[in-house]
Design an enzyme around this catalytic site. Sequence first.
Site, PDB file in Angstrom:
ATOM      1  N   TYR A   1      55.342  35.444  15.020  1.00  0.00           N
ATOM      2  CA  TYR A   1      56.034  36.733  15.141  1.00  0.00           C
ATOM      3  C   TYR A   1      57.550  36.588  15.001  1.00  0.00           C
ATOM      4  CZ  TYR A   1      51.424  38.190  16.531  1.00  0.00           C
ATOM      5  OH  TYR A   1      50.083  38.415  16.535  1.00  0.00           O
TER       6      TYR A   1
ATOM      7  N   HIS B   1      50.492  23.436  11.660  1.00  0.00           N
ATOM      8  CA  HIS B   1      49.335  24.266  12.012  1.00  0.00           C
ATOM      9  C   HIS B   1      49.806  25.651  12.450  1.00  0.00           C
ATOM     10  CE1 HIS B   1      45.872  25.272  14.881  1.00  0.00           C
ATOM     11  NE2 HIS B   1      45.383  25.344  13.657  1.00  0.00           N
TER      12      HIS B   1
ATOM     13  N   CYS C   1      51.538  46.428  15.137  1.00  0.00           N
ATOM     14  CA  CYS C   1      51.511  44.973  15.035  1.00  0.00           C
ATOM     15  C   CYS C   1      52.523  44.530  13.973  1.00  0.00           C
ATOM     16  CB  CYS C   1      50.108  44.514  14.645  1.00  0.00           C
ATOM     17  SG  CYS C   1      49.964  42.721  14.576  1.00  0.00           S
TER      18      CYS C   1
ATOM     19  N   HIS D   1      39.254  30.394  11.060  1.00  0.00           N
ATOM     20  CA  HIS D   1      39.315  29.192  10.222  1.00  0.00           C
ATOM     21  C   HIS D   1      38.208  29.134   9.188  1.00  0.00           C
ATOM     22  CE1 HIS D   1      41.655  27.922  13.763  1.00  0.00           C
ATOM     23  NE2 HIS D   1      42.294  27.161  12.908  1.00  0.00           N
TER      24      HIS D   1
ATOM     25  N   ARG E   1      44.109  44.145  18.331  1.00  0.00           N
ATOM     26  CA  ARG E   1      44.622  42.838  17.910  1.00  0.00           C
ATOM     27  C   ARG E   1      44.436  41.863  19.066  1.00  0.00           C
ATOM     28  NH1 ARG E   1      45.048  38.496  16.054  1.00  0.00           N
ATOM     29  NH2 ARG E   1      46.854  37.518  15.127  1.00  0.00           N
TER      30      ARG E   1
END
Length: 496
Positions: free
Chosen positions: A351, A69, A215, A94, A168
Amino acid sequence: MKPRTLAVCYNAAAAQSCGPQAPTGLQAAQESTHIYTKEEVSSHTSPETGIWVTLGSEVFDVTEFVDLHPGGPSKLMLAAGGPLEPFWALYAVHNQSHVRELLAQYKIGELNPEDKVAPTVETSDPYADDPVRHPALKVNSQRPFNAEPPPELLTENYITPNPIFFTRNHLPVPNLDPDTYRLHVVGAPGGQSLSLSLDDLHNFPRYEITVTLQCAGNRRSEMTQVKEVKGLEWRTGAISTARWAGARLCDVLAQAGHQLCETEAHVCFEGLDSDPTGTAYGASIPLARAMDPEAEVLLAYEMNGQPLPRDHGFPVRVVVPGVVGARHVKWLGRVSVQPEESYSHWQRRDYKGFSPSVDWDTVDFDSAPSIQELPVQSAITEPRDGETVESGEVTIKGYAWSGGGRAVIRVDVSLDGGLTWQVAKLDGEEQRPRKAWAWCLWQLKAPVPPGQKELNIVCKAVDDGYNVQPDTVAPIWNLRGVLSNAWHRVHVYVSP
Ligand code: MTE
């Protein structure tokens, strides 16, 4: 019971791990659709019993998927034995066809129609209290809110105006009272823990610096064109620049008794935004960076002369110059020094960069370091891809930036896809050696070669370590679509 038609979608491996009640893949394919009661579903909440969830009237065995996941196993386990809907309301990302397709592979049957009741868990919109946003922002997801300024506005000003600074968020925006706000700083052994009000933070010496925040997923949409990745479709705008003011982290840590003796230690940050289990957003940076006055890490309370806007961490956030945005923790609640990196999902299970050969079946997040400093980056903001430009002269604009305080020393621009190059003019604040925390804006005015009907405009930046961007995306593709910094390419038409 109606016959099972989607046998091909059945995950046999998942079924085999489900304990005695579960059908095998073969059985399921042969039999008609299985009907399960709510009680049966609710008894499947562990790897031993199998982990089942429902969506609408469908039942899924996600045992094998839990570790894959992207949001981390613990998030999916929240829904184990029950409906996914309340969690999809929180993580609305989702609600996309590719996620439903993926889930379909794990379907094992239908919920007993009598059990198809409204979920008992609170599904009211956890984002209802999010702030109002500027209409110019291009929204990549509403809940949680993620948005970027359009390219032409991004480089309009050297300092990005607060309302269009990219946002973000991973969770709902907390609504914090500045009067009762406290930042908890865990003290060193022999030192003292601090509980700092906003006024206390203002009493530390004030520092003000211009810092670009990017980001890790900036320009991910270009990676998606090579091969699907999991993540929001950021274009070139997951980057912005502000003038930040606040107290230096090294001063605050020193007051709590910390010194740079544990050279391998990390400073862990926790936000005050949290998911339904109370797990907060978190990240960490090495103590060596935090304690280095030259690294200028701030606990910022001001952004472009204003208190931080709510979306950007009001009342206090971390600003780590030269480092990926994920470590600039917003709505900062707690700071502690630990022997190891933060155990947060966003530090250890996200990340991070991987080889293009690594996929979701083979990825080992422990094998890669967390992203800290970012590689050299540049992008074209004008003209836009597909635009028609005047013949005669074309003006090309963009931004360039590198991580770790490395200054941008040159931006090369090509009108012919990279066969020939011209050097752009760099604008912006002085790039301080080793402390070039903020981007350069650049511009090139170039004659359009006569008779040219189309231009393949390309840019690439070079930093003071002579690092240069890679020419294509495919060799740097990775499953999370991070660190996307290939030459930026824009195709335009020339008006006759
Ligand atoms: N801090 C908290 N508490 N919660 C978050 O979701 N997102 C991180 C970081 N800090 C985040 C956070 C990420 S991934 C980025 S890129 C930056 O904040 C974005 O900061 P901005 O929204 O002010 O542009």
